[in-house]
Design an enzyme around this catalytic site. Structure first.
Site, short mmCIF file in Angstrom:
data_model
loop_
_atom_site.label_atom_id
_atom_site.label_comp_id
_atom_site.label_asym_id
_atom_site.label_seq_id
_atom_site.Cartn_x
_atom_site.Cartn_y
_atom_site.Cartn_z
N HIS A 60 0.83 -1.21 0.00
CA HIS A 60 0.00 0.00 0.00
C HIS A 60 0.86 1.25 0.00
CE1 HIS A 60 1.06 -0.49 4.23
NE2 HIS A 60 0.89 0.82 4.34
N HIS A 72 -1.47 10.36 6.72
CA HIS A 72 -1.34 9.25 7.65
C HIS A 72 -0.78 9.76 9.00
CE1 HIS A 72 -0.68 5.30 9.21
NE2 HIS A 72 0.52 5.09 8.75
N GLU A 128 4.72 0.59 1.24
CA GLU A 128 5.17 -0.38 2.23
C GLU A 128 4.64 -1.78 1.92
OE1 GLU A 128 5.36 2.65 6.06
OE2 GLU A 128 3.42 1.77 5.53
#
Length: 196
Positions: free
Chosen positions: A50, A56, A157
């Site tokens: 993702h 985030h 990641e």
């Protein structure tokens, strides 16, 4: 012709960040009774391979649909780094020069320290990809993510790099367009010319 390396994990097989719920795939229609198949997928925005949005960790950061798409495609460099220890700036020094995108082959358990994150941003890197669950160590998630986001470095990641040699590739790792969201799944691939 091009060789394509799929560096995306299947969602059902991907390692799960501690504390996250596993993805659930629930059939809601089948060919026998409805004439088609459909599945309800329930998964966190950071499941599997993702892209993290700036939002985030940054209160004022861009959501995933506002991240610049050019970060996720173009020339990249795959680099193997020491397994199961913090990636220091010294380990990257001289190895990322001229690379707009860097793919870190860590074996799954190596994370950037703050100085390494700062070094990537200073070098003008637009994208860092890791085969670990996170670019940041579990005890310092926020600081490393904030350095990268503020430095204009996009993050992908939980990739898989089995059988991928170090070197120069083209990468395509566009995030799904989840409006206003903090992350989204990607289908990440590396392309290499057969002629090389």
């Amino acid at each position: 012709s091009m060789k394509i390396y799929d560096i995306t994990r299947a969602l059902q097989d991907a390692p799960i960040y501690p504390g996250s719920a596993p993805a659930v795939f629930e059939p809601v229609a089948d060919i026998e009774t409805r004439g088609w198949r459909e599945t309800l997928v329930t998964a966190g925005s950071h499941m599997g391979t993702h892209a993290d949005a700036e939002s985030h960790f940054l209160p004022d950061g861009a959501p995933i649909d506002a991240m610049p798409l050019d970060a996720y495609c173009g020339d990249c460099r795959v680099l193997t780094v020491s397994a199961e220890e913090l990636i220091r700036a010294d380990e990257l020094r001289g190895r990322v020069a001229g690379a707009e995108r860097v793919v870190l082959h860590t074996g799954g358990k190596s994370y950037l320290c703050e100085q390494a994150a700062e070094y990537l941003a200073e070098c003008g890197v637009k994208l860092v990809v890791t085969d670990a669950l996170s670019v940041a160590p579990p005890d310092n998630e926020a600081a490393v993510h904030v350095i990268l986001a503020r430095g204009g470095v996009a993050v992908v990641e939980n990739a898989v790099l089995d059988g991928v040699e170090d070197g120069e590739y083209l990468i395509f790792a566009f995030p799904a367009k989840y409006a206003g969201c903090d992350a989204a799944p990607v289908r990440a691939v590396l392309l290499q010319s057969d002629e090389e």
